[in-house]
Write an enzyme that holds these catalytic residues in place. Structure first.
Site, PDB file in Angstrom:
ATOM      1  N   HIS A 127       0.838  -1.203   0.000  1.00 51.57           N
ATOM      2  CA  HIS A 127       0.000   0.000   0.000  1.00 51.57           C
ATOM      3  C   HIS A 127       0.874   1.254   0.000  1.00 51.57           C
ATOM      4  O   HIS A 127       2.082   1.184   0.220  1.00 51.57           O
ATOM      5  CB  HIS A 127      -0.935   0.025   1.214  1.00 51.57           C
ATOM      6  CG  HIS A 127      -2.090  -0.910   1.106  1.00 51.57           C
ATOM      7  ND1 HIS A 127      -2.006  -2.237   1.444  1.00 51.57           N
ATOM      8  CD2 HIS A 127      -3.376  -0.717   0.682  1.00 51.57           C
ATOM      9  CE1 HIS A 127      -3.178  -2.825   1.246  1.00 51.57           C
ATOM     10  NE2 HIS A 127      -4.022  -1.925   0.781  1.00 51.57           N
ATOM     11  N   LYS A 131      -0.470   4.817   4.523  1.00 55.29           N
ATOM     12  CA  LYS A 131      -1.345   3.867   5.230  1.00 55.29           C
ATOM     13  C   LYS A 131      -0.708   3.492   6.565  1.00 55.29           C
ATOM     14  O   LYS A 131       0.431   3.023   6.621  1.00 55.29           O
ATOM     15  CB  LYS A 131      -1.592   2.615   4.380  1.00 55.29           C
ATOM     16  CG  LYS A 131      -2.608   1.654   5.007  1.00 55.29           C
ATOM     17  CD  LYS A 131      -2.994   0.558   4.041  1.00 55.29           C
ATOM     18  CE  LYS A 131      -3.976  -0.429   4.660  1.00 55.29           C
ATOM     19  NZ  LYS A 131      -5.246   0.210   5.061  1.00 55.29           N
TER      20      LYS A 131
END
Length: 216
Positions: A127, A131
Site C-alpha cells: 500500500h 497507510k
C-alpha cells in the site's frame, strides 16, 4: 438517494462524492476535521475515515435513522461493539475492503484452500506510504478466508492504492493469485453498491458479500 460522507475532504471522501454524484444521488451531509455541514436528512452515511471518527458517525446515523456504510480499517473491539449496538437501530454494512474483486477472491480462496490444504501459503500486501495499519484489513480478510494463520508481509511504498498477492507453494510448483486496485474508484463503486443495498433494509449487520452475492 440522499447520503452523507464522513471524511468528506479526504481522498476517499472526494472519490465517493464523484461516484455517487455521477449516479444522481444527493449529498446532504458533510463531515470532516472542520466540522459538520447538514443540508438535509441522509438515507445513508458513508465513512471511510478513521476509527476516531466512529463515535460521531454513530451519533449522526442514530439522529437521522440513516444506514451506515463503513470502510474504516484498524477497528478495535470497542468499535465493533458500537456497530453491533447501532445495527439494532439501523442497517449497517462494514467491510475492510469494498472492492468487488477482492470479495470474489475471498470466496475463491475459501474453496481453493480445501484442495491445496497441505500447501504452504503466504500473503504479500503493498500500500501507499501513508497507510498507517499493517497488515492491511484486506490481508487479514484474505487470511480469514484461508481458515488458518499464515505469514503476512506488508510493504508501504509510494502511492500504491492496494496490491494483494496470495502465494501457494508445494514441491516443484507455486500458484500466485494477485489482486490490484488501480485506483480508489473501485472502493467508491463498492460503497455505492452497499449504500443502494441498504436503502429500505431492516436494522441489522450486513456483510459486503451479502451485497454482492445476495443470500447465497
Amino acid at each position: 438517494m440522499k447520503y452523507g460522507i464522513v471524511g468528506y475532504s479526504g481522498r476517499m471522501g472526494q472519490e465517493i462524492q464523484k461516484v455517487f454524484s455521477e449516479k444522481g444521488h444527493e449529498l446532504v451531509l458533510k463531515v470532516d476535521v472542520n466540522g459538520v455541514e447538514e443540508l438535509g436528512s441522509p438515507d445513508v452515511v458513508v465513512d471511510f475515515s478513521s476509527p476516531e471518527a466512529l463515535p460521531k458517525t454513530v451519533e449522526l446515523c442514530k439522529k437521522y435513522r440513516a444506514g451506515l456504510v463503513l470502510g474504516t480499517t484498524a477497528l478495535k473491539e470497542e468499535h465493533l461493539q458500537m456497530l453491533r449496538e447501532l445495527s439494532k437501530e439501523v442497517p449497517v454494512v462494514q467491510a475492510y475492503n469494498f472492492s468487488i474483486g477482492i470479495n470474489v477472491l475471498k470466496r475463491f480462496l475459501s474453496e481453493l484452500v480445501k484442495v491445496l490444504e497441505d500447501w504452504d501459503v503466504e500473503i504479500v500486501e503493498t500500500h501507499h506510504r501513508f497507510k498507517k495499519d499493517a497488515p492491511s484489513g484486506t490481508a487479514i480478510l484474505l487470511e480469514s478466508a484461508l481458515g488458518k494463520s499464515v505469514p503476512i508481509h506488508s510493504l508501504r511504498v509510494g502511492g500504491v492504492p492496494g496490491d494483494h498477492v496470495v502465494v501457494f507453494g508445494n514441491i516443484g510448483e507455486t500458484i500466485e493469485i494477485k489482486h490490484r486496485a488501480i485506483s480508489r474508484t473501485v472502493f467508491a463503486i463498492g460503497a455505492l453498491k452497499a449504500a443502494e443495498f441498504l436503502v429500505g433494509k431492516d436494522p441489522g449487520m450486513y456483510s459486503f458479500e451479502e451485497v454482492i452475492f445476495g443470500g447465497e
